[in-house]
Design a protein around this motif. Structure first.
Motif, PDB file in Angstrom:
ATOM      1  N   ARG A   1      -5.812   1.870  -2.091  1.00 45.83           N
ATOM      2  CA  ARG A   1      -4.758   1.225  -1.301  1.00 45.83           C
ATOM      3  C   ARG A   1      -3.524   0.999  -2.163  1.00 45.83           C
ATOM      4  O   ARG A   1      -2.395   1.178  -1.712  1.00 45.83           O
ATOM      5  CB  ARG A   1      -5.283  -0.101  -0.743  1.00 45.83           C
ATOM      6  N   PHE A   2      -3.736   0.619  -3.428  1.00 44.76           N
ATOM      7  CA  PHE A   2      -2.626   0.453  -4.359  1.00 44.76           C
ATOM      8  C   PHE A   2      -1.829   1.756  -4.455  1.00 44.76           C
ATOM      9  O   PHE A   2      -0.596   1.745  -4.361  1.00 44.76           O
ATOM     10  CB  PHE A   2      -3.126   0.044  -5.751  1.00 44.76           C
ATOM     11  N   CYS A   3      -2.517   2.864  -4.627  1.00 46.00           N
ATOM     12  CA  CYS A   3      -1.855   4.160  -4.746  1.00 46.00           C
ATOM     13  C   CYS A   3      -1.040   4.490  -3.492  1.00 46.00           C
ATOM     14  O   CYS A   3       0.106   4.937  -3.577  1.00 46.00           O
ATOM     15  CB  CYS A   3      -2.879   5.264  -4.996  1.00 46.00           C
ATOM     16  N   GLU A   4      -1.636   4.259  -2.341  1.00 45.54           N
ATOM     17  CA  GLU A   4      -0.957   4.542  -1.076  1.00 45.54           C
ATOM     18  C   GLU A   4       0.285   3.678  -0.918  1.00 45.54           C
ATOM     19  O   GLU A   4       1.350   4.154  -0.504  1.00 45.54           O
ATOM     20  CB  GLU A   4      -1.931   4.332   0.080  1.00 45.54           C
ATOM     21  N   GLU A   5       0.170   2.405  -1.250  1.00 43.98           N
ATOM     22  CA  GLU A   5       1.312   1.497  -1.152  1.00 43.98           C
ATOM     23  C   GLU A   5       2.372   1.826  -2.204  1.00 43.98           C
ATOM     24  O   GLU A   5       3.565   1.697  -1.946  1.00 43.98           O
ATOM     25  CB  GLU A   5       0.860   0.043  -1.292  1.00 43.98           C
ATOM     26  N   TYR A   6       1.934   2.260  -3.376  1.00 44.18           N
ATOM     27  CA  TYR A   6       2.876   2.615  -4.436  1.00 44.18           C
ATOM     28  C   TYR A   6       3.729   3.816  -4.019  1.00 44.18           C
ATOM     29  O   TYR A   6       4.932   3.862  -4.273  1.00 44.18           O
ATOM     30  CB  TYR A   6       2.141   2.913  -5.743  1.00 44.18           C
ATOM     31  N   ILE A   7       3.126   4.766  -3.352  1.00 42.99           N
ATOM     32  CA  ILE A   7       3.864   5.938  -2.876  1.00 42.99           C
ATOM     33  C   ILE A   7       4.940   5.515  -1.881  1.00 42.99           C
ATOM     34  O   ILE A   7       6.046   6.026  -1.890  1.00 42.99           O
ATOM     35  CB  ILE A   7       2.910   6.970  -2.247  1.00 42.99           C
ATOM     36  N   ILE A   8       4.625   4.552  -1.048  1.00 42.05           N
ATOM     37  CA  ILE A   8       5.567   4.091  -0.032  1.00 42.05           C
ATOM     38  C   ILE A   8       6.731   3.331  -0.662  1.00 42.05           C
ATOM     39  O   ILE A   8       7.896   3.593  -0.371  1.00 42.05           O
ATOM     40  CB  ILE A   8       4.851   3.203   1.012  1.00 42.05           C
ATOM     41  N   SER A   9       6.423   2.377  -1.540  1.00 40.64           N
ATOM     42  CA  SER A   9       7.466   1.492  -2.062  1.00 40.64           C
ATOM     43  C   SER A   9       8.043   1.917  -3.405  1.00 40.64           C
ATOM     44  O   SER A   9       9.181   1.591  -3.717  1.00 40.64           O
ATOM     45  CB  SER A   9       6.921   0.065  -2.195  1.00 40.64           C
ATOM     46  N   GLY A  10       7.234   2.577  -4.216  1.00 42.96           N
ATOM     47  CA  GLY A  10       7.673   2.907  -5.568  1.00 42.96           C
ATOM     48  C   GLY A  10       7.683   1.702  -6.488  1.00 42.96           C
ATOM     49  O   GLY A  10       8.165   1.769  -7.611  1.00 42.96           O
TER      50      GLY A  10
ATOM     51  N   ALA B   1      -0.480  -9.659  -9.693  1.00 43.34           N
ATOM     52  CA  ALA B   1       0.014  -8.409  -9.104  1.00 43.34           C
ATOM     53  C   ALA B   1       0.861  -7.605 -10.089  1.00 43.34           C
ATOM     54  O   ALA B   1       0.710  -6.379 -10.191  1.00 43.34           O
ATOM     55  CB  ALA B   1       0.797  -8.689  -7.834  1.00 43.34           C
ATOM     56  N   ARG B   2       1.726  -8.262 -10.816  1.00 39.58           N
ATOM     57  CA  ARG B   2       2.607  -7.538 -11.741  1.00 39.58           C
ATOM     58  C   ARG B   2       1.800  -6.851 -12.846  1.00 39.58           C
ATOM     59  O   ARG B   2       1.972  -5.662 -13.108  1.00 39.58           O
ATOM     60  CB  ARG B   2       3.630  -8.494 -12.348  1.00 39.58           C
ATOM     61  N   SER B   3       0.903  -7.594 -13.463  1.00 38.18           N
ATOM     62  CA  SER B   3       0.126  -7.012 -14.562  1.00 38.18           C
ATOM     63  C   SER B   3      -0.861  -5.972 -14.043  1.00 38.18           C
ATOM     64  O   SER B   3      -1.055  -4.924 -14.663  1.00 38.18           O
ATOM     65  CB  SER B   3      -0.593  -8.099 -15.362  1.00 38.18           C
ATOM     66  N   GLN B   4      -1.479  -6.231 -12.897  1.00 39.36           N
ATOM     67  CA  GLN B   4      -2.430  -5.271 -12.337  1.00 39.36           C
ATOM     68  C   GLN B   4      -1.729  -3.979 -11.929  1.00 39.36           C
ATOM     69  O   GLN B   4      -2.264  -2.889 -12.121  1.00 39.36           O
ATOM     70  CB  GLN B   4      -3.160  -5.873 -11.127  1.00 39.36           C
ATOM     71  N   GLY B   5      -0.529  -4.123 -11.357  1.00 38.29           N
ATOM     72  CA  GLY B   5       0.232  -2.935 -10.982  1.00 38.29           C
ATOM     73  C   GLY B   5       0.549  -2.077 -12.190  1.00 38.29           C
ATOM     74  O   GLY B   5       0.368  -0.849 -12.171  1.00 38.29           O
TER      75      GLY B   5
ATOM     76  N   LYS C   1      -3.837  10.538 -11.213  1.00 35.18           N
ATOM     77  CA  LYS C   1      -4.312  11.761 -10.558  1.00 35.18           C
ATOM     78  C   LYS C   1      -4.304  11.605  -9.034  1.00 35.18           C
ATOM     79  O   LYS C   1      -3.869  12.500  -8.307  1.00 35.18           O
ATOM     80  CB  LYS C   1      -5.727  12.094 -11.053  1.00 35.18           C
ATOM     81  N   TYR C   2      -4.781  10.450  -8.540  1.00 38.08           N
ATOM     82  CA  TYR C   2      -4.834  10.218  -7.095  1.00 38.08           C
ATOM     83  C   TYR C   2      -3.428  10.155  -6.503  1.00 38.08           C
ATOM     84  O   TYR C   2      -3.178  10.690  -5.424  1.00 38.08           O
ATOM     85  CB  TYR C   2      -5.612   8.939  -6.798  1.00 38.08           C
ATOM     86  N   ILE C   3      -2.499   9.539  -7.206  1.00 35.73           N
ATOM     87  CA  ILE C   3      -1.106   9.476  -6.735  1.00 35.73           C
ATOM     88  C   ILE C   3      -0.537  10.891  -6.636  1.00 35.73           C
ATOM     89  O   ILE C   3       0.133  11.228  -5.652  1.00 35.73           O
ATOM     90  CB  ILE C   3      -0.251   8.570  -7.645  1.00 35.73           C
ATOM     91  N   LYS C   4      -0.816  11.726  -7.632  1.00 32.44           N
ATOM     92  CA  LYS C   4      -0.345  13.121  -7.591  1.00 32.44           C
ATOM     93  C   LYS C   4      -0.954  13.870  -6.411  1.00 32.44           C
ATOM     94  O   LYS C   4      -0.281  14.651  -5.740  1.00 32.44           O
ATOM     95  CB  LYS C   4      -0.669  13.835  -8.900  1.00 32.44           C
TER      96      LYS C   4
END
Length: 129
Positions: free
Chosen positions: A8-17, A33-37, A48-51
């Protein structure tokens, strides 16, 4: 193997950057959240999953009909959104669901309601002037 939260983090990261926002939306606590991100972005499995996700054809990222309906529903129910936007979302949702065609008895009431809304909208624009 990635956890559901990491996916879910990866999916949300793609959306928001934004790694912090993605971590919050994925379910990490506000405090971490900041450190985990930042940590997630360092992990090779996550990179790899983001790619993989960004390599999907653009049609795979186009909203489905169900997602559109969910969006309209979310806007309609969101009290932080203005009443005009909420009403517009409700109308579009009704149109997509096919429930926007009033029966004859309701047709006159709906016309009166439309006239009332138009009158109130017009009056509201002149109140401050």
């Amino acid at each position: 193997m990635l956890s559901l939260k990491q996916k879910r983090f990866c999916e949300e990261y793609i959306i928001s950057g934004n790694a912090t926002e993605a971590a919050k939306k994925a379910g990490y606590s506000e405090k971490t959240a900041r450190s985990q991100g930042a940590e997630n972005l360092k992990k090779s499995q996550i990179q790899k999953y983001i790619k993989e996700l960004t390599a999907l054809p653009s049609t795979a990222r186009i909203a489905t009909g169900e997602e559109v309906l969910a969006f309209f529903t979310e806007v309609m129910n969101n009290c932080d959104v203005g009443w005009r936007e909420r009403l517009r979302a409700a109308e579009r949702l009704a149109r997509r669901q096919g429930v926007d065609k009033p029966v004859e008895a309701e047709d006159k009431q709906e016309k009166k309601l439309d006239e009332l809304i138009a009158a109130l909208s017009g009056r509201g624009n002149n109140d401050g002037q």
